[in-house]
Design a protein around this motif. Structure first.
Motif, short mmCIF file in Angstrom:
data_model
loop_
_atom_site.label_atom_id
_atom_site.label_comp_id
_atom_site.label_asym_id
_atom_site.label_seq_id
_atom_site.Cartn_x
_atom_site.Cartn_y
_atom_site.Cartn_z
N ALA A 80 0.87 -1.19 -0.04
CA ALA A 80 -0.10 -0.05 0.11
C ALA A 80 0.82 1.05 -0.22
O ALA A 80 2.11 1.30 0.63
CB ALA A 80 -0.86 0.06 1.04
N ASP A 81 0.27 2.20 -0.39
CA ASP A 81 0.87 3.57 -0.43
C ASP A 81 -0.03 4.65 0.08
O ASP A 81 -1.28 4.37 0.25
CB ASP A 81 1.53 3.93 -1.60
N ARG A 82 0.41 6.00 0.38
CA ARG A 82 -0.49 6.92 0.84
C ARG A 82 -0.33 8.24 0.03
O ARG A 82 0.80 8.57 0.05
CB ARG A 82 -0.46 7.01 2.33
N LEU A 83 -1.44 8.78 -0.65
CA LEU A 83 -1.34 10.25 -1.13
C LEU A 83 -1.17 11.00 0.35
O LEU A 83 -2.17 11.01 0.56
CB LEU A 83 -2.41 10.49 -2.10
N THR A 84 -0.26 11.86 0.31
CA THR A 84 -0.51 12.70 1.66
C THR A 84 -0.42 14.22 1.34
O THR A 84 -0.73 15.10 2.21
CB THR A 84 0.93 12.30 2.47
N GLY A 85 -0.14 14.63 -0.06
CA GLY A 85 -0.25 16.06 -0.20
C GLY A 85 0.36 16.31 -1.77
O GLY A 85 0.51 15.37 -2.47
N GLY A 86 0.70 17.55 -1.81
CA GLY A 86 1.67 17.89 -3.06
C GLY A 86 2.02 19.33 -3.08
O GLY A 86 1.90 20.04 -2.09
N SER A 87 2.45 19.77 -4.19
CA SER A 87 2.82 21.14 -4.52
C SER A 87 2.26 21.56 -5.89
O SER A 87 2.42 20.75 -6.68
CB SER A 87 4.07 21.51 -4.05
#
Length: 181
Positions: A80-87
């Motif tokens: 599994a992975d997790r999308l945590t944010g961005g820019s």
């Protein structure tokens, strides 16, 4: 348009970008660990292999300070992975949100822990559901332009995509539900 990143957990990071058509660009970033893994450490050998398709946004009005971003994220890996944010250069903050119904009222809320992308599963970010909010827009998003967005994943790290800005009311990059010219 498709963006792909592969990242074996705890070992090496590879980020790749593939565009529709004849052109393809592959970016690789390596970060190798000098520690050896204990035998039977299955979770250490798990990997997230993310495939991001159809990243898009909607045009915004002058003075509008937020916009949404949508896409499909498939994790073809074993971890599994997790999308945590961005820019993005067009907004001050990138947040992960969901929409839920409370007492018959639809409310949007930020997912402070991000959004899990389970191994072997696909998560669709779409209007009225999970989505990305571009907060503090520095300028309006204009129909037809592309906007750079760097997504941050817990395991895969940063992944760059280009949002295609669709018309107000659009339900996707094919123009479904959008305002036709």
């Amino acid at each position: 348009m498709q963006f792909k990143t592969t990242q074996p957990l705890g070992r090496t990071i590879h980020a790749g970008f593939a565009a529709a058509g004849a052109a393809a660009l592959i970016l690789s970033i390596g970060a190798c660990s000098s520690q050896s893994q204990p035998e039977g450490a299955a979770s250490e050998n798990a990997s997230s292999e993310l495939v991001i398709t159809a990243p898009w946004s909607r045009e915004t009005a002058k003075g509008q300070d937020a916009g949404g971003a949508f896409m499909t994220i498939a994790n073809e890996g074993s971890g599994a992975d997790r999308l945590t944010g961005g820019s993005t250069p067009v907004a001050g903050d990138v947040q992960i949100h969901t929409v839920d119904m409370t007492d018959g009222v639809m409310r949007m809320r930020q997912l402070s822990d991000g959004l899990e992308i389970p191994a072997g599963d696909t998560v669709t970010l779409k209007p009225g559901s999970f989505h990305i909010m571009l907060m503090g827009l520095k300028r309006p998003l204009e129909r037809g332009e592309t906007v750079p967005l760097t997504l941050t994943f817990e395991k895969a790290g940063p992944v760059e995509v280009e949002l295609i800005v669709e018309p107000v009311g659009s339900q996707g990059p094919d123009g479904a539900g959008g305002v036709d010219e």
